[in-house]
Scaffold this active site. Sequence first.
Site, short mmCIF file in Angstrom:
data_model
loop_
_atom_site.label_atom_id
_atom_site.label_comp_id
_atom_site.label_asym_id
_atom_site.label_seq_id
_atom_site.Cartn_x
_atom_site.Cartn_y
_atom_site.Cartn_z
N HIS A 160 -6.79 -2.64 5.80
CA HIS A 160 -6.46 -3.30 7.08
C HIS A 160 -6.71 -2.39 8.28
O HIS A 160 -6.74 -2.87 9.42
CB HIS A 160 -5.00 -3.76 7.11
CG HIS A 160 -4.70 -4.84 6.12
ND1 HIS A 160 -5.33 -6.07 6.13
CD2 HIS A 160 -3.83 -4.88 5.06
CE1 HIS A 160 -4.86 -6.81 5.14
NE2 HIS A 160 -3.96 -6.12 4.47
N ASP A 196 -8.38 -7.35 -2.88
CA ASP A 196 -6.97 -7.45 -2.50
C ASP A 196 -6.69 -8.91 -2.11
O ASP A 196 -7.59 -9.61 -1.66
CB ASP A 196 -6.71 -6.51 -1.32
CG ASP A 196 -5.24 -6.39 -0.94
OD1 ASP A 196 -4.60 -5.40 -1.35
OD2 ASP A 196 -4.73 -7.29 -0.24
N HIS A 198 -5.12 -9.96 0.38
CA HIS A 198 -5.27 -10.12 1.83
C HIS A 198 -6.68 -9.75 2.27
O HIS A 198 -7.29 -8.84 1.70
CB HIS A 198 -4.27 -9.22 2.57
CG HIS A 198 -2.84 -9.41 2.17
ND1 HIS A 198 -2.23 -8.65 1.19
CD2 HIS A 198 -1.91 -10.30 2.60
CE1 HIS A 198 -0.98 -9.04 1.04
NE2 HIS A 198 -0.75 -10.05 1.88
N ASP A 285 -2.35 -7.51 -5.67
CA ASP A 285 -1.38 -8.48 -5.14
C ASP A 285 -1.83 -9.92 -5.34
O ASP A 285 -1.18 -10.85 -4.85
CB ASP A 285 -1.01 -8.19 -3.67
CG ASP A 285 -2.17 -7.71 -2.82
OD1 ASP A 285 -3.32 -7.77 -3.28
OD2 ASP A 285 -1.92 -7.30 -1.66
N1 Q9C Z 1 6.27 -11.73 4.63
C1 Q9C Z 1 -1.92 -4.75 1.79
O1 Q9C Z 1 -1.84 -5.45 0.80
N2 Q9C Z 1 2.99 -8.36 5.75
N3 Q9C Z 1 -1.27 -5.07 2.92
C2 Q9C Z 1 3.37 -9.40 4.87
C3 Q9C Z 1 5.16 -10.95 4.19
C4 Q9C Z 1 1.69 -7.80 5.67
C5 Q9C Z 1 -0.45 -6.25 2.99
C6 Q9C Z 1 4.68 -9.98 5.25
C7 Q9C Z 1 1.09 -7.61 4.34
C8 Q9C Z 1 0.07 -6.52 4.34
C9 Q9C Z 1 -2.69 -3.49 1.76
ZN ZN Z 2 -2.87 -7.00 0.11
#
Ligand code: Q9C
Ligand code: ZN
Length: 345
Positions: A160, A196, A198, A285
Amino acid sequence: MRIVYSPEHTKHDPKKEISDGQLTDAVEVPSRAKTVLARIEETGLGPVEPPKTFPQDALLRVHSVDYLNFLKEFWTEWRAEGRDGEAFPFVWPGRGLRRDKVPAHIDGRLGHYAFDAGSPMTEGTWDAALASAHVALTAADIVCGGDTSAFGLCRPPGHHAGRDTFGGYCFLNNAAIAAEHMLDKGCHAVTILDIDYHHGNGTQAIFEERSDVFFVSLHADPVMEYPFFLGYADETGRGAGEGFTANYPLPFGTDWPKYREALSHALDRIDKAGSDVLIVSLGLDTFEHDPISRFKLTSGDFLSLGAELDRVGMPTVFIFEGGYAVEELGVNCVNVLTGFEREAA
Ligand code: Q9C
Ligand code: ZN
């Protein structure tokens, strides 16, 4: 497969994050990497070695010097304001506000460089992020040296993070830093496959105008999921990079048959692109029991996923990204890597 790991990551040990309108327990925690390391040792996946150190130039290929200085100086400035807990930004240069000004006050600086309020910064964040980048660089070096694969057990994650932005638990973009390093070492073209859950907004933004780095991502549709503002199918790269970005946004509930279909398309494209090396941004994830995600891959599916990845037969650097179901994280991560190795053997 050789594995690179540094215990420095434990210096980034946030207790809380802002999520769902509350201060909740942090999910991007040291036990994530520890459990993966334990599983690697238990399964004998391969030798675990510490990272080498690299000159700051390796980081400057991706990040601005101002941003690196901000990360380095952050804790001193935070303390100078009399603060000692974890830091979160709370104001941003949104539409109508100036992005060209970098305020002197730490709250302004946090808002300038952050793109979300969910990525706590702590005293040891810089040390951990720097070591994480060195882990990625060392893994890249192993593959440059002729190994067919390597695993950088990076933490904090990186995908990110943009050229001068942090967010999504990411501070330095480990995969992007590894990619630039491999190009410097003589690779002509690199493909980054981001699996990932995301979208890897930072990696995409860093390379969107480049034709020597092909960025391909499978992720939850940003219309419904973080990071919301990038990762749509109509983003295909810009300028010289037109055609070198490919996004596969997938709906909540995506299971292995559906995921495999998209992955198969992605791998066909990667095959045709003809890069010399593959960097996999390896997030776990997408797991069915991940606490912040909504895909449905099982632990067994990760073995199949690893096997699929070997189909393109490219030298591959795995870079650890997200995955928050700590209890199963070690098994899931090592399943991808052993699935890949079995296929290669
Ligand atoms: N309620 C990575 O997997 N926030 N980042 C989520 C959930 C952000 C994930 C909040 C998630 C970022 C590297
Ligand atoms: Zn992620």
